[in-house]
Design an enzyme around this catalytic site. Sequence first.
Site, mmCIF file in Angstrom:
data_model
loop_
_atom_site.group_PDB
_atom_site.id
_atom_site.type_symbol
_atom_site.label_atom_id
_atom_site.label_comp_id
_atom_site.label_asym_id
_atom_site.label_seq_id
_atom_site.Cartn_x
_atom_site.Cartn_y
_atom_site.Cartn_z
ATOM 1 C CE1 TYR A 1 34.871 49.774 47.434
ATOM 2 C CE2 TYR A 1 33.499 51.544 46.736
ATOM 3 C CZ TYR A 1 33.721 50.724 46.602
ATOM 4 O OH TYR A 1 33.050 49.811 45.775
ATOM 5 C CG HIS B 1 33.062 39.224 44.163
ATOM 6 N ND1 HIS B 1 32.929 39.057 45.112
ATOM 7 C CD2 HIS B 1 33.832 40.897 44.335
ATOM 8 C CE1 HIS B 1 33.439 40.149 45.914
ATOM 9 N NE2 HIS B 1 33.538 41.189 45.206
ATOM 10 C CG ASP C 1 44.127 28.753 38.935
ATOM 11 O OD1 ASP C 1 43.021 28.366 40.006
ATOM 12 O OD2 ASP C 1 43.459 28.342 37.942
ATOM 13 C CG HIS D 1 37.357 42.866 50.009
ATOM 14 N ND1 HIS D 1 37.374 43.617 48.473
ATOM 15 C CD2 HIS D 1 38.034 41.574 49.858
ATOM 16 C CE1 HIS D 1 37.407 41.562 47.775
ATOM 17 N NE2 HIS D 1 38.217 40.909 48.481
#
Length: 142
Positions: free
Chosen positions: A22, A77, A84, A97
């Site tokens: 990260y 995930h 939606d 990401h």
Amino acid sequence: MKVLVLNGPNLNLLGKREESLYGSKTLLEIEKELKLEFSDYDLTFKHSNLEGELINYIQIASISYDALIINPGGYAHSSVAIRDALEMCNLPKIEVHLSNIASREDFRHRSITASKCDGYISGFKEHSYSAAIYLLSKLIIK
């Protein structure tokens, strides 16, 4: 250009998480750097660990912003509800990401939310956000 940059669960722990995946910067440091680098854009940053709050931000984005950048974290995930909401959000959208999800555990290889965005960027640590802002500027100019 008004851009909402939305960050999901555990991203508030950047700087304390695995640096190799990260990066070493905190979420606040990333925000400050992006505001400096893209000072001609109106960037708003939101973070939540809660799925419903992220959905609320996505729903509001269509009314108040020109574009959306979302790092849904682990919800990429698993959250049909965020997927939606992204589908109904009629803005240019890019999923980001920090880590390269394709090189991680099998369950991270598939993002169910990315298909409802114009594209996704993965694996460039904090630079994923810079790339997203740059690409959104190209999408909006079309």
